[in-house]
Write a protein that holds these residues in place. Structure first.
Motif, PDB file in Angstrom:
ATOM      1  N   GLY A 175       7.678   1.943  15.456  1.00  0.00           N
ATOM      2  CA  GLY A 175       8.728   2.552  16.258  1.00  0.00           C
ATOM      3  C   GLY A 175      10.028   1.800  16.232  1.00  0.00           C
ATOM      4  N   ASP A 191      -3.026   2.103  15.954  1.00  0.00           N
ATOM      5  CA  ASP A 191      -3.311   2.024  14.525  1.00  0.00           C
ATOM      6  C   ASP A 191      -2.125   2.571  13.721  1.00  0.00           C
ATOM      7  OD1 ASP A 191      -4.677   2.006  11.985  1.00  0.00           O
ATOM      8  OD2 ASP A 191      -6.513   1.988  13.157  1.00  0.00           O
ATOM      9  N   LEU A 192      -2.218   2.387  12.398  1.00  0.00           N
ATOM     10  CA  LEU A 192      -1.129   2.816  11.522  1.00  0.00           C
ATOM     11  C   LEU A 192      -1.118   4.337  11.433  1.00  0.00           C
ATOM     12  CD1 LEU A 192      -1.964   0.334   8.679  1.00  0.00           C
ATOM     13  CD2 LEU A 192      -0.094   0.112  10.290  1.00  0.00           C
ATOM     14  N   ARG A 194      -0.821   8.036   9.460  1.00  0.00           N
ATOM     15  CA  ARG A 194      -1.372   8.529   8.200  1.00  0.00           C
ATOM     16  C   ARG A 194      -0.343   8.341   7.096  1.00  0.00           C
ATOM     17  NH1 ARG A 194      -5.700  12.193   7.159  1.00  0.00           N
ATOM     18  NH2 ARG A 194      -6.494  11.217   9.012  1.00  0.00           N
ATOM     19  N   PRO A 309     -12.273  -0.107   7.905  1.00  0.00           N
ATOM     20  CA  PRO A 309     -12.079   0.810   9.026  1.00  0.00           C
ATOM     21  C   PRO A 309     -12.579   0.181  10.314  1.00  0.00           C
ATOM     22  CG  PRO A 309     -13.976   1.470   7.733  1.00  0.00           C
ATOM     23  CD  PRO A 309     -13.386   0.296   7.031  1.00  0.00           C
TER      24      PRO A 309
ATOM     25  N   LEU B  37      13.842  10.800  11.281  1.00  0.00           N
ATOM     26  CA  LEU B  37      13.198   9.647  11.907  1.00  0.00           C
ATOM     27  C   LEU B  37      11.709   9.892  12.063  1.00  0.00           C
ATOM     28  CD1 LEU B  37      15.880   8.890  14.576  1.00  0.00           C
ATOM     29  CD2 LEU B  37      15.354   7.537  12.582  1.00  0.00           C
ATOM     30  N   PRO B  38      10.889   8.844  11.908  1.00  0.00           N
ATOM     31  CA  PRO B  38       9.449   9.041  12.083  1.00  0.00           C
ATOM     32  C   PRO B  38       9.125   9.348  13.541  1.00  0.00           C
ATOM     33  CG  PRO B  38       9.973   6.732  11.745  1.00  0.00           C
ATOM     34  CD  PRO B  38      11.236   7.469  11.540  1.00  0.00           C
ATOM     35  N   ARG B  40       7.145   8.045  15.673  1.00  0.00           N
ATOM     36  CA  ARG B  40       6.977   6.956  16.634  1.00  0.00           C
ATOM     37  C   ARG B  40       8.281   6.244  16.923  1.00  0.00           C
ATOM     38  NH1 ARG B  40       1.536   3.801  14.786  1.00  0.00           N
ATOM     39  NH2 ARG B  40       0.124   5.539  15.083  1.00  0.00           N
ATOM     40  N   SER B  41       9.360   6.705  16.322  1.00  0.00           N
ATOM     41  CA  SER B  41      10.645   6.024  16.448  1.00  0.00           C
ATOM     42  C   SER B  41      11.046   5.860  17.898  1.00  0.00           C
ATOM     43  CB  SER B  41      11.680   6.871  15.720  1.00  0.00           C
ATOM     44  OG  SER B  41      12.816   6.136  15.473  1.00  0.00           O
ATOM     45  N   GLU B 109       3.309   2.523  27.698  1.00  0.00           N
ATOM     46  CA  GLU B 109       1.930   2.149  27.436  1.00  0.00           C
ATOM     47  C   GLU B 109       1.107   2.085  28.710  1.00  0.00           C
ATOM     48  OE1 GLU B 109       2.020  -1.214  24.905  1.00  0.00           O
ATOM     49  OE2 GLU B 109      -0.109  -1.586  25.238  1.00  0.00           O
ATOM     50  N   PRO B 150       1.836  11.097  15.346  1.00  0.00           N
ATOM     51  CA  PRO B 150       1.360  11.300  13.978  1.00  0.00           C
ATOM     52  C   PRO B 150      -0.149  11.105  13.911  1.00  0.00           C
ATOM     53  CG  PRO B 150       2.322   9.143  14.165  1.00  0.00           C
ATOM     54  CD  PRO B 150       2.529   9.813  15.490  1.00  0.00           C
ATOM     55  N   GLU B 151      -0.737  11.665  12.880  1.00  0.00           N
ATOM     56  CA  GLU B 151      -2.163  11.429  12.656  1.00  0.00           C
ATOM     57  C   GLU B 151      -2.373   9.973  12.329  1.00  0.00           C
ATOM     58  OE1 GLU B 151      -3.025  14.811   9.761  1.00  0.00           O
ATOM     59  OE2 GLU B 151      -4.974  13.915  10.178  1.00  0.00           O
ATOM     60  N   LEU B 152      -3.535   9.439  12.687  1.00  0.00           N
ATOM     61  CA  LEU B 152      -3.780   8.034  12.410  1.00  0.00           C
ATOM     62  C   LEU B 152      -4.283   7.856  10.985  1.00  0.00           C
ATOM     63  CD1 LEU B 152      -5.345   6.812  15.719  1.00  0.00           C
ATOM     64  CD2 LEU B 152      -3.064   6.478  14.872  1.00  0.00           C
ATOM     65  N   GLU B 153      -4.145   6.643  10.503  1.00  0.00           N
ATOM     66  CA  GLU B 153      -4.482   6.346   9.109  1.00  0.00           C
ATOM     67  C   GLU B 153      -5.990   6.491   8.887  1.00  0.00           C
ATOM     68  OE1 GLU B 153      -4.016   6.280   5.996  1.00  0.00           O
ATOM     69  OE2 GLU B 153      -2.385   4.847   5.941  1.00  0.00           O
ATOM     70  N   VAL B 154      -6.347   6.738   7.649  1.00  0.00           N
ATOM     71  CA  VAL B 154      -7.756   6.824   7.273  1.00  0.00           C
ATOM     72  C   VAL B 154      -8.441   5.509   7.619  1.00  0.00           C
ATOM     73  CG1 VAL B 154      -9.281   6.969   5.291  1.00  0.00           C
ATOM     74  CG2 VAL B 154      -7.287   8.436   5.435  1.00  0.00           C
ATOM     75  N   GLY B 155      -9.542   5.584   8.323  1.00  0.00           N
ATOM     76  CA  GLY B 155     -10.240   4.355   8.702  1.00  0.00           C
ATOM     77  C   GLY B 155      -9.939   3.926  10.116  1.00  0.00           C
ATOM     78  N   ALA B 156      -8.980   4.619  10.748  1.00  0.00           N
ATOM     79  CA  ALA B 156      -8.674   4.248  12.126  1.00  0.00           C
ATOM     80  C   ALA B 156      -9.766   4.776  13.036  1.00  0.00           C
ATOM     81  CB  ALA B 156      -7.337   4.842  12.532  1.00  0.00           C
ATOM     82  N   GLU B 157      -9.889   4.108  14.163  1.00  0.00           N
ATOM     83  CA  GLU B 157     -10.865   4.597  15.134  1.00  0.00           C
ATOM     84  C   GLU B 157     -10.288   5.844  15.795  1.00  0.00           C
ATOM     85  OE1 GLU B 157     -11.329   2.293  18.563  1.00  0.00           O
ATOM     86  OE2 GLU B 157     -13.487   2.151  18.377  1.00  0.00           O
TER      87      GLU B 157
END
Lengths: 394, 254
Positions: A175, A191-192, A194, A309, B37-38, B40-41, B109, B150-157
């Motif tokens: 952000g 987490d990061l 996608r 993961p 802008l992404p 999460r900006s 948060e 956004p969608e979380l990265e592959v492997g994220a919980e």
């Protein structure tokens, strides 16, 4: 125009119609001059912030140089005593603003080690990834600014083009472009997104290509070499005496890197290459910057292959309290070795958070480096000793 | 012929700048073209006033104390006779001083009620620093600019809500299949007890295309319900009827 001798008492003024004449001086044969006391800064484009260097000049030669710091003191350590750990992480971004994530990491590590908290694997790997991208950001800045101070205006635009791309990448995950506030005690904030890892892989390829462009622009440039070779030589024993660390120390030939000697996060699982220089002059320090960018990109590639993961944070109590005691954590910030000394009395605010910042020691070597140098070389030396004034003064 | 030309370093550098000069410029013409802008900006903080219960956690956790909250307690009369009168917190003032704000995101948060969100909106510069303190009306207006996360990265919980839901569905499916096998294995005498679990198991598989039961809809509108409520109830009635019909068909078919 014939050369006429200007005798004392002849009433001619320098810069007047008789300019360009030889001057005959009676007496010992040496002009008696006074040492001039010159203030470089605090407002100066080349001092990377509000650093003041008081120099005594004998003609063009610097007889003595004293850096005067404190113009950017924001009382960070006192502020830290009145904030809890997550708020401290938000504040600590701001002292070495070029490597914000690495600062946060040090504080988080200190608290986690005191609490003996087990940080998830994925979080540790992502921390290495972010820290290395931050290192690339930091070094790119100095690649650009070093050239700029010497008068090469182009490399700074190229370097900032890379910085913008990488900052955009970091913005998609955290952000923020400069102050990330991404680490938390026990892992990461979230987490990061996608596509981050794929974009990260693509970015390493781009930055590698452009790193070779900086070599073309600056490293091979004859004027640059003439201005920085054998200028500002820092011998290894003097560097160690002053506590210099990071690329400035590696240029002298000593390969002391906290990622290798005291690995934190997952640095023990990756191959960390520490480039060292031979002579310790400004040119070596610059060469090392470019080599370190490549080394960081290698680490990033290794991390991208290895991220497991899993979760990225742990369940923390509502109020994070570090147990009573003290701890000292060493991290390798891009500018050098950062130390975080945390003394806790069991409450949610630390009793004392002392930060050993690398820039503080790097500029203390300035008084040695600038002695007996020409004023024109001073900028080359100032630009090559890497420091951020916010890091010096906190 | 020397191995390298003299001043070759300079020439290489100049060649690079010439090459760059001949490439088209990629300057984004900002005022006419907005930056992409992404999601999460961190541009500005938006407040969903409806969700705020004035717990003041955000104001407490802010490192700069830049959130100003005023509230008062209101007594709500009890719905039924003899019940206790409830007190409710009412938000009077919620202001964020963006001149002090560090854009750290701690308030967002900690909010337990999802009332604060990040928005990539950044064009709110003012000529006076006092105008940078924004009140809840403006903060609520900025909610329209908050993008989806956004969608979380592959492997994220997976997020906890989704993970819990999936776990519950998996457990229910396991129970259902266990019940089906139990019914199949059980003696025909126990078929009646088995029919219950099988029926519920089958009901979960029934997927009905949602449509509006026109009769129910008209009746509800005539009763004076709003169109939104009538539509929802009509859809539910249709789905219920369809499922009952399909269940009856399957049972009769079985």
């Amino acid at each position: 125009m014939t050369d006429t001798l200007l005798r004392p008492g002849s009433g001619m003024l320098p810069g007047g119609p008789g300019e360009g004449m030889l001057v005959e001086v009676r007496g010992e044969g040496e002009l008696r001059t006074q040492d001039m006391n010159l203030n470089i800064g605090p407002q100066h484009p080349a001092t990377h912030g509000v650093l003041r260097v008081v120099i005594d000049l004998d003609g063009e030669k610097i007889v003595r140089a004293t850096p005067v710091i404190g113009y950017m003191h924001r009382g960070f350590e006192k502020l830290a005593e009145a904030r809890d750990y997550r708020q401290i992480i938000a504040l600590v971004n701001r002292h070495d603003w070029l490597s914000a994530f690495c600062n946060e990491l040090g504080v988080a590590l200190a608290v986690e080690r005191m609490m003996e908290l087990e940080v998830p694997d994925r979080a540790e790997w992502i921390r290495v990834l972010m820290a290395e991208w931050n290192r690339v950001l930091n070094h790119l800045m100095f690649v650009g600014s070093f050239g700029l101070e010497l008068g090469a205006i182009t490399p700074v635009f190229f370097a900032f083009r890379e910085r913008e791309d990488i900052q955009g990448l970091m913005e998609s995950a955290t952000g923020g472009r400069l102050h990330f506030t991404y680490t938390r005690v026990g892992g990461l904030k979230e987490d990061l997104p996608r596509g981050f890892l794929a974009a990260s892989a693509k970015m390493t390829r781009n930055v590698r290509v452009r790193n070779s462009e900086y070599r073309d622009l600056l490293e091979g440039n004859e004027i640059f070499k003439a201005r920085t070779r054998k200028v500002g030589i820092l011998p290894p024993d003097v560097a160690l005496d002053y506590g210099v660390s990071g690329p400035t120390l590696h240029a002298t030939g000593i390969a002391e890197d906290a990622r290798v000697t005291e690995p934190y996060c997952r640095y023990d699982k990756v191959n960390v290459h520490v480039p060292v220089g031979a002579t310790g002059d400004s040119y070596d320090r610059f060469q090392i910057l470019l080599a370190r960018i490549d080394a960081s990109l290698d680490i990033i590639d290794q991390v991208l292959d290895n991220i497991p993961p899993g979760p990225v944070n742990v369940k923390l109590p509502k109020i994070v309290k570090a147990p009573e005691g003290e701890i000292y954590v060493r991290t390798e910030n891009p500018l050098g070795q950062g130390g975080y000394y945390l003394v806790s009395d069991g409450k949610k605010n630390p009793w004392r958070l002392k930060m050993r910042t690398p820039s503080f020691n790097n500029i203390s070597a300035m008084s040695y480096l600038l002695k007996d140098q020409l004023l024109s070389d001073m900028i080359a030396i100032l630009g090559s000793v890497f420091f951020v004034v916010g890091d010096v003064d906190r | 012929m020397p191995a390298t030309l003299p001043q070759i370093g300079l020439l290489k550098g100049l060649a690079l700048t010439l090459k760059t000069m001949l490439k088209p410029a990629t300057t984004a013409q900002y005022p006419h073209v907005k930056p992409a802008l992404p999601p999460r900006s961190r541009g500005v903080i938006a407040l969903m006033e409806e969700n705020c219960t004035v717990c003041m956690l955000c104001a407490r956790e802010c490192p700069d104390w830049c959130i100003y909250i005023d509230s008062h307690k209101e007594v709500v009369p009890p719905k039924d006779e003899g019940a206790r009168a409830r007190t409710r917190n009412v938000l009077d003032r919620f202001a964020i001083d963006f001149a002090l704000c560090m854009y750290c995101g701690i308030c967002i948060e900690v909010c337990p009620f999802d009332a604060l969100f990040w928005s990539p909106e950044f064009e709110y510069s003012t000529y006076s620093i006092r105008e940078l303190t924004h009140e809840k009306e403006q903060l609520r207006a900025w909610m329209d600019t908050v993008p989806a996360p956004p969608e979380l990265e592959v492997g994220a919980e997976l997020p906890k809500e989704i993970a819990d839901g999936l776990a519950a569905a998996r457990k229910a499916a396991e129970q259902a299949s266990a019940a089906v096998t139990a019914a199949a294995d059980a003696a025909p005498a126990a078929a009646k007890e088995g029919a219950g679990p099988t029926a519920t198991a089958v009901e979960e598989d029934i997927h009905v295309e949602v449509q509006i039961d026109q009769a129910v809809f008209d009746q509800l509108i005539a009763e004076g319900k709003t169109e939104r409520v009538a539509r929802a109830k009509a859809k539910a009635a249709y789905v219920r009827a369809e499922k009952a019909r399909i269940r009856a068909e399957r049972e009769s078919g079985q």
